[in-house]
Design a protein around this motif. Structure first.
Motif, PDB file in Angstrom:
ATOM      1  N   VAL A 266     -10.775  11.372 -15.663  1.00 45.49           N
ATOM      2  CA  VAL A 266     -10.166  10.064 -15.412  1.00 45.49           C
ATOM      3  C   VAL A 266     -10.676   9.583 -14.048  1.00 45.49           C
ATOM      4  CG1 VAL A 266      -8.104  10.670 -16.733  1.00 45.49           C
ATOM      5  CG2 VAL A 266      -8.144  11.049 -14.279  1.00 45.49           C
ATOM      6  N   PRO A 267     -10.583   8.288 -13.753  1.00 42.86           N
ATOM      7  CA  PRO A 267     -11.066   7.786 -12.464  1.00 42.86           C
ATOM      8  C   PRO A 267     -10.452   8.558 -11.294  1.00 42.86           C
ATOM      9  CG  PRO A 267     -10.579   5.967 -13.932  1.00 42.86           C
ATOM     10  CD  PRO A 267     -10.100   7.207 -14.627  1.00 42.86           C
ATOM     11  N   ALA A 268     -11.313   8.964 -10.337  1.00 44.94           N
ATOM     12  CA  ALA A 268     -10.862   9.845  -9.249  1.00 44.94           C
ATOM     13  C   ALA A 268     -11.149   9.248  -7.876  1.00 44.94           C
ATOM     14  CB  ALA A 268     -11.530  11.212  -9.379  1.00 44.94           C
ATOM     15  N   HIS A 269     -11.213   7.920  -7.792  1.00 43.88           N
ATOM     16  CA  HIS A 269     -11.583   7.299  -6.530  1.00 43.88           C
ATOM     17  C   HIS A 269     -10.423   7.204  -5.546  1.00 43.88           C
ATOM     18  CE1 HIS A 269     -10.154   4.185  -9.331  1.00 43.88           C
ATOM     19  NE2 HIS A 269      -9.543   3.713  -8.265  1.00 43.88           N
ATOM     20  N   ALA A 270      -9.198   7.543  -5.947  1.00 44.61           N
ATOM     21  CA  ALA A 270      -8.030   7.372  -5.071  1.00 44.61           C
ATOM     22  C   ALA A 270      -8.179   8.140  -3.761  1.00 44.61           C
ATOM     23  CB  ALA A 270      -6.755   7.822  -5.797  1.00 44.61           C
ATOM     24  N   LEU A 271      -8.703   9.345  -3.831  1.00 45.46           N
ATOM     25  CA  LEU A 271      -8.834  10.166  -2.623  1.00 45.46           C
ATOM     26  C   LEU A 271      -9.776   9.520  -1.618  1.00 45.46           C
ATOM     27  CD1 LEU A 271      -8.452  12.663  -0.920  1.00 45.46           C
ATOM     28  CD2 LEU A 271     -10.103  13.866  -2.379  1.00 45.46           C
ATOM     29  N   GLN A 272     -10.935   9.093  -2.090  1.00 44.50           N
ATOM     30  CA  GLN A 272     -11.892   8.467  -1.178  1.00 44.50           C
ATOM     31  C   GLN A 272     -11.304   7.196  -0.570  1.00 44.50           C
ATOM     32  OE1 GLN A 272     -14.681   9.648  -0.069  1.00 44.50           O
ATOM     33  NE2 GLN A 272     -15.217   7.846   1.149  1.00 44.50           N
ATOM     34  N   ALA A 273     -10.579   6.428  -1.357  1.00 45.76           N
ATOM     35  CA  ALA A 273      -9.981   5.191  -0.847  1.00 45.76           C
ATOM     36  C   ALA A 273      -8.962   5.491   0.258  1.00 45.76           C
ATOM     37  CB  ALA A 273      -9.307   4.441  -2.003  1.00 45.76           C
ATOM     38  N   HIS A 274      -8.140   6.516   0.069  1.00 41.64           N
ATOM     39  CA  HIS A 274      -7.163   6.868   1.092  1.00 41.64           C
ATOM     40  C   HIS A 274      -7.837   7.388   2.353  1.00 41.64           C
ATOM     41  CE1 HIS A 274      -4.037   6.539  -2.017  1.00 41.64           C
ATOM     42  NE2 HIS A 274      -3.185   6.518  -1.024  1.00 41.64           N
ATOM     43  N   MET A 275      -8.895   8.150   2.191  1.00 41.46           N
ATOM     44  CA  MET A 275      -9.597   8.672   3.367  1.00 41.46           C
ATOM     45  C   MET A 275     -10.245   7.542   4.157  1.00 41.46           C
ATOM     46  SD  MET A 275     -11.287  12.212   1.916  1.00 41.46           S
ATOM     47  CE  MET A 275     -11.835  12.703   3.552  1.00 41.46           C
ATOM     48  N   GLU A 276     -10.786   6.561   3.462  1.00 40.47           N
ATOM     49  CA  GLU A 276     -11.408   5.424   4.155  1.00 40.47           C
ATOM     50  C   GLU A 276     -10.368   4.603   4.897  1.00 40.47           C
ATOM     51  OE1 GLU A 276     -13.507   3.366   1.131  1.00 40.47           O
ATOM     52  OE2 GLU A 276     -15.163   4.812   1.051  1.00 40.47           O
ATOM     53  N   ARG A 277      -9.203   4.415   4.267  1.00 40.75           N
ATOM     54  CA  ARG A 277      -8.144   3.669   4.962  1.00 40.75           C
ATOM     55  C   ARG A 277      -7.640   4.444   6.163  1.00 40.75           C
ATOM     56  NH1 ARG A 277      -6.520   1.906  -0.283  1.00 40.75           N
ATOM     57  NH2 ARG A 277      -5.057   3.617  -0.532  1.00 40.75           N
ATOM     58  N   SER A 278      -7.539   5.770   6.016  1.00 40.21           N
ATOM     59  CA  SER A 278      -7.077   6.592   7.126  1.00 40.21           C
ATOM     60  C   SER A 278      -8.052   6.522   8.289  1.00 40.21           C
ATOM     61  CB  SER A 278      -6.930   8.048   6.664  1.00 40.21           C
ATOM     62  OG  SER A 278      -6.588   8.893   7.737  1.00 40.21           O
ATOM     63  N   ALA A 279      -9.352   6.590   7.985  1.00 41.82           N
ATOM     64  CA  ALA A 279     -10.364   6.506   9.038  1.00 41.82           C
ATOM     65  C   ALA A 279     -10.303   5.161   9.739  1.00 41.82           C
ATOM     66  CB  ALA A 279     -11.752   6.737   8.446  1.00 41.82           C
ATOM     67  N   HIS A 280     -10.093   4.096   8.967  1.00 45.74           N
ATOM     68  CA  HIS A 280     -10.009   2.765   9.543  1.00 45.74           C
ATOM     69  C   HIS A 280      -8.790   2.646  10.458  1.00 45.74           C
ATOM     70  CE1 HIS A 280     -10.289  -1.596   9.855  1.00 45.74           C
ATOM     71  NE2 HIS A 280      -9.007  -1.665   9.546  1.00 45.74           N
ATOM     72  N   ASN A 281      -7.662   3.172   9.997  1.00 43.91           N
ATOM     73  CA  ASN A 281      -6.439   3.088  10.797  1.00 43.91           C
ATOM     74  C   ASN A 281      -6.554   3.873  12.095  1.00 43.91           C
ATOM     75  OD1 ASN A 281      -5.248   1.521   8.824  1.00 43.91           O
ATOM     76  ND2 ASN A 281      -4.270   3.271   7.808  1.00 43.91           N
ATOM     77  N   VAL A 282      -7.188   5.069  12.017  1.00 43.16           N
ATOM     78  CA  VAL A 282      -7.360   5.883  13.215  1.00 43.16           C
ATOM     79  C   VAL A 282      -8.263   5.159  14.211  1.00 43.16           C
ATOM     80  CG1 VAL A 282      -8.388   8.030  14.104  1.00 43.16           C
ATOM     81  CG2 VAL A 282      -6.930   8.084  12.082  1.00 43.16           C
ATOM     82  N   GLY A 283      -9.259   4.471  13.662  1.00 45.62           N
ATOM     83  CA  GLY A 283     -10.218   3.800  14.538  1.00 45.62           C
ATOM     84  C   GLY A 283      -9.690   2.534  15.163  1.00 45.62           C
ATOM     85  N   THR A 284      -8.695   1.900  14.554  1.00 44.49           N
ATOM     86  CA  THR A 284      -8.255   0.592  15.042  1.00 44.49           C
ATOM     87  C   THR A 284      -6.857   0.590  15.645  1.00 44.49           C
ATOM     88  OG1 THR A 284      -7.442   0.033  12.835  1.00 44.49           O
ATOM     89  CG2 THR A 284      -9.693  -0.606  13.364  1.00 44.49           C
ATOM     90  N   ALA A 285      -6.000   1.512  15.180  1.00 47.33           N
ATOM     91  CA  ALA A 285      -4.616   1.464  15.659  1.00 47.33           C
ATOM     92  C   ALA A 285      -4.516   1.966  17.091  1.00 47.33           C
ATOM     93  CB  ALA A 285      -3.727   2.315  14.748  1.00 47.33           C
ATOM     94  N   SER A 286      -3.813   1.277  17.922  1.00 46.45           N
ATOM     95  CA  SER A 286      -3.586   1.734  19.295  1.00 46.45           C
ATOM     96  C   SER A 286      -2.400   2.682  19.296  1.00 46.45           C
ATOM     97  CB  SER A 286      -3.300   0.563  20.217  1.00 46.45           C
ATOM     98  OG  SER A 286      -2.142  -0.115  19.797  1.00 46.45           O
ATOM     99  N   GLY A 287      -2.481   3.733  20.114  1.00 46.01           N
ATOM    100  CA  GLY A 287      -1.394   4.682  20.216  1.00 46.01           C
ATOM    101  C   GLY A 287      -1.273   5.570  19.012  1.00 46.01           C
ATOM    102  N   SER A 288      -2.362   5.765  18.219  1.00 43.29           N
ATOM    103  CA  SER A 288      -2.301   6.636  17.060  1.00 43.29           C
ATOM    104  C   SER A 288      -2.074   8.064  17.484  1.00 43.29           C
ATOM    105  CB  SER A 288      -3.616   6.553  16.268  1.00 43.29           C
ATOM    106  OG  SER A 288      -3.629   7.527  15.271  1.00 43.29           O
TER     107      SER A 288
END
Length: 300
Positions: A266-288
């Motif tokens: 079955v489609p398994a892209h959910a993990l990659q999508a969450h990892m990309e969002r996590s990387a983006h949040n770590v890179g942009t959020a202040s005070g992470s």
């Protein structure tokens, strides 16, 4: 750390990717796995259902080969784990019945999730994380074979296990509370009674979705294949079932390769999508407060 390794037949066939991620994770955290030379099938499938004597002797042979070393034996397949545990207990209780005169090894038979959830192993994993898996809501699914019957498996909490939850939490996932994590998926009936398999799998997936999960995580190759293949849902509504080591490997390398996604039914892209969002949040959020290995190295 050294361990004897019994992969079992599934990890040399339909679950080769499971085996690959186990080897990758263990190498990364410094665990040396020594595969039992000339191991054979544990007898969990056809032998177990048709001939008790044959099934036991198949597992007994593997145990006698493993006894050449005193290292603990790591077993990733839930069915293999149960059969080897049954044979080990039978041998220790009455070796002469099985034509064995000397069987008293020091090793322990260890299921993969029990091993990975040990505090010192979780610490090794957490220290090596490059990219957390991004608070992905997962339903940890154990199935039944690694837990029941408890007088064989020695599972300390066979109705409410927590090893998978501890593992996925260490790499940044968010395990949900749900009702079916130890329910049987009817993997042994999937070929002969697909109607039963479809019904039970449907109930398990629906329970995971009701609990708030976007994916399932398991440690059993039979459950993984059966739950992904027996979902009778419309396109786009199916739920992916990852191996726990698959998530760990992704967190330790910082990526979830497309090649790995393609082995799922079955489609398994959910993990990659969450990892990309996590990387983006770590890179942009202040005070992470999330600090990965690479960030630790940069700040050292």
């Amino acid at each position: 750390m050294k361990m004897t390794y019994y992969p079992g037949c599934s990890l040399q066939g339909t679950a080769r990717d499971y085996n690959d991620t186990i080897l990758e994770v263990c190498q990364t955290i410094g665990v040396e796995l020594n595969e039992i030379e000339d191991w054979n099938c544990c007898g969990a499938s056809s032998a177990h259902m048709t001939n008790h004597e044959v099934a036991m002797r198949l597992s007994i042979r593997n145990l006698l080969l493993a006894a050449k070393s005193s290292d603990n034996v790591l077993i990733p397949c839930s069915a293999c784990y149960q059969r080897l545990k049954a044979a080990d207990k039978a041998l220790r209780e009455d070796p002469e019945y099985w034509d064995v005169t000397d069987y008293n090894p020091d090793f322990k038979l260890v299921h993969i999730s029990t091993f990975l959830a040990e505090p010192e192993i979780l610490e090794l994993i957490a220290d090596k994380v490059i990219q957390p898996v991004g608070k992905m809501k997962v339903a940890c699914y154990y199935g039944c074979l690694s837990l029941r019957p408890p007088h064989i498996t020695d599972a300390p909490n066979h109705e409410m296990p927590t090893t998978l939850e501890n593992i996925v939490t260490a790499i940044g996932a968010d395990p949900v509370s749900w009702s079916h994590k130890t329910e049987c998926c009817s993997g042994s009936l999937t070929m002969t009674r697909p109607d039963i398999a479809g019904k039970l799998v449907g109930e398990i997936v629906e329970a995971a979705r009701r609990g708030g999960a976007t994916a399932m995580v398991t440690d059993c190759p039979m459950c993984q294949a059966n739950v992904e293949s027996r979902q009778e849902l419309p396109p786009g509504a199916s739920m992916v079932v990852y191996y726990a080591t698959e998530l760990i490997a992704a967190a330790l390398t910082g990526s979830y390769p497309e090649k790995q996604q393609k082995v799922h039914l079955v489609p398994a892209h959910a993990l990659q999508a969450h990892m990309e969002r996590s990387a983006h949040n770590v890179g942009t959020a202040s005070g992470s407060t999330t600090e990965t290995t690479s960030q630790k190295e940069e700040s050292a």
